[in-house]
Scaffold this motif. Sequence first.
Motif, PDB file in Angstrom:
ATOM      1  N   ASP A 161       0.833  -1.209   0.000  1.00 34.13           N
ATOM      2  CA  ASP A 161       0.000   0.000   0.000  1.00 34.13           C
ATOM      3  C   ASP A 161       0.865   1.256   0.000  1.00 34.13           C
ATOM      4  O   ASP A 161       0.596   2.226  -0.713  1.00 34.13           O
ATOM      5  CB  ASP A 161      -0.915   0.010   1.231  1.00 34.13           C
ATOM      6  CG  ASP A 161      -1.895  -1.146   1.244  1.00 34.13           C
ATOM      7  OD1 ASP A 161      -2.481  -1.433   0.184  1.00 34.13           O
ATOM      8  OD2 ASP A 161      -2.066  -1.756   2.314  1.00 34.13           O
ATOM      9  N   VAL A 162       1.902   1.232   0.813  1.00 35.12           N
ATOM     10  CA  VAL A 162       2.777   2.397   0.917  1.00 35.12           C
ATOM     11  C   VAL A 162       3.680   2.498  -0.308  1.00 35.12           C
ATOM     12  O   VAL A 162       3.903   3.590  -0.852  1.00 35.12           O
ATOM     13  CB  VAL A 162       3.599   2.328   2.215  1.00 35.12           C
ATOM     14  CG1 VAL A 162       4.567   3.505   2.312  1.00 35.12           C
ATOM     15  CG2 VAL A 162       2.662   2.306   3.426  1.00 35.12           C
ATOM     16  N   ALA A 163       4.178   1.360  -0.781  1.00 31.00           N
ATOM     17  CA  ALA A 163       5.015   1.367  -1.981  1.00 31.00           C
ATOM     18  C   ALA A 163       4.262   1.940  -3.176  1.00 31.00           C
ATOM     19  O   ALA A 163       4.826   2.697  -3.982  1.00 31.00           O
ATOM     20  CB  ALA A 163       5.505  -0.045  -2.283  1.00 31.00           C
ATOM     21  N   GLN A 164       2.987   1.588  -3.295  1.00 36.53           N
ATOM     22  CA  GLN A 164       2.185   2.105  -4.406  1.00 36.53           C
ATOM     23  C   GLN A 164       2.050   3.623  -4.317  1.00 36.53           C
ATOM     24  O   GLN A 164       2.063   4.322  -5.347  1.00 36.53           O
ATOM     25  CB  GLN A 164       0.795   1.450  -4.401  1.00 36.53           C
ATOM     26  CG  GLN A 164       0.785  -0.032  -4.714  1.00 36.53           C
ATOM     27  CD  GLN A 164       1.000  -0.344  -6.183  1.00 36.53           C
ATOM     28  OE1 GLN A 164       0.973   0.548  -7.037  1.00 36.53           O
ATOM     29  NE2 GLN A 164       1.185  -1.616  -6.492  1.00 36.53           N
ATOM     30  N   ALA A 165       1.907   4.144  -3.104  1.00 34.32           N
ATOM     31  CA  ALA A 165       1.794   5.596  -2.932  1.00 34.32           C
ATOM     32  C   ALA A 165       3.100   6.289  -3.326  1.00 34.32           C
ATOM     33  O   ALA A 165       3.091   7.346  -3.982  1.00 34.32           O
ATOM     34  CB  ALA A 165       1.425   5.924  -1.489  1.00 34.32           C
ATOM     35  N   VAL A 166       4.232   5.713  -2.929  1.00 38.74           N
ATOM     36  CA  VAL A 166       5.532   6.277  -3.294  1.00 38.74           C
ATOM     37  C   VAL A 166       5.701   6.270  -4.813  1.00 38.74           C
ATOM     38  O   VAL A 166       6.095   7.275  -5.422  1.00 38.74           O
ATOM     39  CB  VAL A 166       6.673   5.493  -2.618  1.00 38.74           C
ATOM     40  CG1 VAL A 166       8.038   5.933  -3.165  1.00 38.74           C
ATOM     41  CG2 VAL A 166       6.628   5.671  -1.100  1.00 38.74           C
ATOM     42  N   ALA A 167       5.399   5.129  -5.425  1.00 41.72           N
ATOM     43  CA  ALA A 167       5.556   5.017  -6.874  1.00 41.72           C
ATOM     44  C   ALA A 167       4.646   5.989  -7.614  1.00 41.72           C
ATOM     45  O   ALA A 167       5.025   6.548  -8.656  1.00 41.72           O
ATOM     46  CB  ALA A 167       5.270   3.574  -7.316  1.00 41.72           C
ATOM     47  N   TRP A 168       3.446   6.211  -7.077  1.00 42.51           N
ATOM     48  CA  TRP A 168       2.522   7.162  -7.714  1.00 42.51           C
ATOM     49  C   TRP A 168       3.080   8.576  -7.681  1.00 42.51           C
ATOM     50  O   TRP A 168       3.008   9.298  -8.674  1.00 42.51           O
ATOM     51  CB  TRP A 168       1.156   7.103  -7.030  1.00 42.51           C
ATOM     52  CG  TRP A 168       0.129   7.949  -7.709  1.00 42.51           C
ATOM     53  CD1 TRP A 168      -0.575   7.662  -8.838  1.00 42.51           C
ATOM     54  CD2 TRP A 168      -0.292   9.262  -7.299  1.00 42.51           C
ATOM     55  NE1 TRP A 168      -1.424   8.711  -9.159  1.00 42.51           N
ATOM     56  CE2 TRP A 168      -1.263   9.705  -8.236  1.00 42.51           C
ATOM     57  CE3 TRP A 168       0.049  10.093  -6.240  1.00 42.51           C
ATOM     58  CZ2 TRP A 168      -1.894  10.929  -8.135  1.00 42.51           C
ATOM     59  CZ3 TRP A 168      -0.571  11.335  -6.142  1.00 42.51           C
ATOM     60  CH2 TRP A 168      -1.532  11.740  -7.079  1.00 42.51           C
ATOM     61  N   CYS A 169       3.640   8.971  -6.545  1.00 43.82           N
ATOM     62  CA  CYS A 169       4.278  10.291  -6.467  1.00 43.82           C
ATOM     63  C   CYS A 169       5.346  10.440  -7.540  1.00 43.82           C
ATOM     64  O   CYS A 169       5.411  11.456  -8.258  1.00 43.82           O
ATOM     65  CB  CYS A 169       4.920  10.497  -5.098  1.00 43.82           C
ATOM     66  SG  CYS A 169       3.792  10.732  -3.725  1.00 43.82           S
TER      67      CYS A 169
END
Length: 255
Positions: A217-225
């Motif tokens: 969940d957190v990795a996806q947020a980082v990658a989206w940024c």
Amino acid sequence: MTQDDRGSVVVTGASSGFGFRTAQLLAEQGHPVIAVARRPDRLDELADSATGARVVPVVADVRNPDELKRAFEKIPQEYADIRALVNNAGLSKGFGPLQDGDPRLWQEMIDTNVTGVLNLIGLLLPGLVRRGAGHIVNVGSIAAHYPYLGGNVYAATKAFVHQLSLNMRADLAGTGVRVSCVAPGMARTEFALVRYEQDAARADQLYDGITPLGADDVAQAVAWCLSRPPHVNVNLIEIMPTDQPFGLGLARTRP
């Protein structure tokens, strides 16, 4: 940093949790990853598990600027074009009111969560500015905004990360370098085990009856940024489990 921008991404704290999964995900998306952590066996596991692009392990302690400098000097030349940094390395030690705290644990959190973040920024930011483009994603915490019993020094270190991120945005205006902060809430990784000195039963109690965030969940947020076009800067993403309203308080009915 889009998928067409194949420069390297540095991910710290890559031996477990958010950092491990973020490095995997970015490699899957085709970005070469320089994975920084202290545990070589975990970094080797990460490199072996990566698909898409290569993960280059860098064994170094973020608290030691000289060690970091030496380690980065040995990075293969084809991975030396660094376009982004994910400042993920961090920890929490101890849990209780400040008056009962251990100053040695306070110092360990400050050295890792504050000084470690600055060490990587000091090492890599000048190169991004010279390039005229780049992106730094600092991993903060909802603890920076919402107090809870026992949060004290850990929360203060994450408040530093959040405020640093905003001030970096001000300093870097016009340079082409972007800065984001991703602030997770309760997540099930090795984080709680570290906080509770490997007491698995105590760590498990934190998640009793709730569905916490996972590392992905957190990795996806980082990658989206990182994936936003160059004219878009994501200042802050705050992400919590649905069962967690604020801080470590949970939506439970009490007698």
